[in-house]
Design an enzyme around this catalytic site. Structure first.
Site, PDB file in Angstrom:
ATOM      1  N   ARG A  68       0.827  -1.218   0.000  1.00 65.54           N
ATOM      2  CA  ARG A  68       0.000   0.000   0.000  1.00 65.54           C
ATOM      3  C   ARG A  68       0.861   1.268   0.000  1.00 65.54           C
ATOM      4  O   ARG A  68       0.472   2.289  -0.560  1.00 65.54           O
ATOM      5  CB  ARG A  68      -0.949  -0.023   1.212  1.00 65.54           C
ATOM      6  CG  ARG A  68      -1.986   1.110   1.223  1.00 65.54           C
ATOM      7  CD  ARG A  68      -3.052   0.846   2.278  1.00 65.54           C
ATOM      8  NE  ARG A  68      -3.755   2.044   2.694  1.00 65.54           N
ATOM      9  CZ  ARG A  68      -4.957   2.435   2.239  1.00 65.54           C
ATOM     10  NH1 ARG A  68      -5.575   1.718   1.324  1.00 65.54           N
ATOM     11  NH2 ARG A  68      -5.540   3.523   2.686  1.00 65.54           N
ATOM     12  N   ILE A  94      -7.384   7.548  -1.541  1.00 64.78           N
ATOM     13  CA  ILE A  94      -7.292   6.088  -1.614  1.00 64.78           C
ATOM     14  C   ILE A  94      -8.144   5.609  -0.439  1.00 64.78           C
ATOM     15  O   ILE A  94      -8.024   6.124   0.673  1.00 64.78           O
ATOM     16  CB  ILE A  94      -5.813   5.629  -1.539  1.00 64.78           C
ATOM     17  CG1 ILE A  94      -5.656   4.114  -1.399  1.00 64.78           C
ATOM     18  CG2 ILE A  94      -5.052   6.281  -0.423  1.00 64.78           C
ATOM     19  CD1 ILE A  94      -4.172   3.676  -1.489  1.00 64.78           C
ATOM     20  N   SER A  95      -9.056   4.682  -0.681  1.00 56.76           N
ATOM     21  CA  SER A  95     -10.030   4.292   0.352  1.00 56.76           C
ATOM     22  C   SER A  95      -9.355   3.665   1.572  1.00 56.76           C
ATOM     23  O   SER A  95      -8.252   3.137   1.494  1.00 56.76           O
ATOM     24  CB  SER A  95     -11.036   3.294  -0.216  1.00 56.76           C
ATOM     25  OG  SER A  95     -11.639   3.801  -1.383  1.00 56.76           O
ATOM     26  N   GLN A  96     -10.101   3.701   2.659  1.00 58.19           N
ATOM     27  CA  GLN A  96      -9.693   3.074   3.919  1.00 58.19           C
ATOM     28  C   GLN A  96      -9.468   1.566   3.683  1.00 58.19           C
ATOM     29  O   GLN A  96     -10.280   0.927   3.006  1.00 58.19           O
ATOM     30  CB  GLN A  96     -10.846   3.312   4.892  1.00 58.19           C
ATOM     31  CG  GLN A  96     -10.713   2.718   6.239  1.00 58.19           C
ATOM     32  CD  GLN A  96     -12.044   2.816   6.988  1.00 58.19           C
ATOM     33  OE1 GLN A  96     -13.037   3.347   6.483  1.00 58.19           O
ATOM     34  NE2 GLN A  96     -12.066   2.298   8.187  1.00 58.19           N
TER      35      GLN A  96
END
Ligand code: SAH
Length: 245
Positions: A68, A94-96
């Site tokens: 990530r 960027i999503s959780q």
């Protein structure tokens, strides 16, 4: 003049640099493991609501594998593995990690599957999905984000992901139908072209609701006979789906 002493010093410096790199990589593995444990705890807590108290082991392996930190801007690297969305520029995020894992789990992607993603963003969700499915097609509307994600996914070796610039509302006709579709931006309604491009037996996961408010993450299933069912999974907050329709 390069004396043996200077050469030895240079060699020592190189070794130190290599050591630092190895330590850095190891640290991220620890961060990633902590992130997956946090996701597992949250999945248990929300299980009654989502119907998924434990995510598929393949999903968790993917979350524990995809780097990530390679998908966030350099200045955000310290929070790359925190369980929260991270800004990626152009007003996008960027999503959780928990939401990425939940959406991936709900899609039930299998090794032979073809998956469409609307909203490439950083490319992280596409990379996670690429660990599970055969082919991932991802569409991004913001040109610099799409270009960057395409380059990054190529450099990291995700050869089964294709990124295209455009309005994902209309899907990607040439590669349809898809076994699964993930929409990672909030839509006011479920785009009919995406329903059409879903295979019978396929699943779509999409946040539906007003922009800049809380939306409902929905699971849409197209039954083998073509009928469509929808289920609300969880309240979420996504950036809006834009485009000129
Ligand atoms: N899945 C991404 C995060 C998505 S953020 C990741 O893993 O990083 C939502 C993204 O959807 C943004 O990059 C935004 O530019 C994009 N987007 C918004 N509307 C879109 C549309 N109509 N078509 C394609 N992409 C869109």
């Amino acid at each position: 003049m390069i004396t043996p002493k200077v050469r030895a010093m240079a060699a020592a410096l190189l070794l130190a640099a290599a050591g630092a790199q190895v330590a850095g990589a190891a640290d991220f593995a620890v961060e990633r493991r902590r992130m997956t444990q946090e996701i597992e705890a949250l999945a248990r807590q929300t299980g009654a609501e989502t119907g998924r108290p434990a995510f598929d082991a393949r999903v968790m392996t993917a979350m524990d594998t995809v780097p990530r930190h390679e998908f966030v801007p350099a200045e955000q690297i310290d929070v790359a593995y925190a369980n929260r969305p991270v800004p990626i520029g152009h007003g996008q995020t960027i999503s959780q990690p928990y939401i990425v894992a939940l959406m991936t789990d709900l899609a039930k992607a299998q090794p032979g599957h073809k998956v469409l993603e609307v909203g490439t963003g950083s490319g992280y969700q596409a990379a996670v999905m690429a660990q599970l499915a055969r082919e991932v097609y991802s569409i991004e509307i913001v040109e610099p984000l799409g270009q960057q994600a395409k380059r990054r996914l190529g450099q990291l070796g995700y050869g089964n992901v294709q990124v295209r610039l455009g309005d994902g509302y209309h899907g990607w006709e040439e590669h349809a139908p898809f076994d699964a579709i993930l929409v990672t931006a909030a839509a006011s309604h479920i785009p009919p072209p995406l329903i059409r491009q879903l295979k019978p037996g396929g699943r779509m996961v999409i946040p539906v609701g007003a922009a800049f408010m809380v939306q409902q993450l929905m699971l849409i299933e197209k039954k083998p006979d073509g009928t469509v069912s929808t289920r609300q999974i969880l309240p979420v907050a996504f950036v809006p789906l834009t485009g000129g329709r």
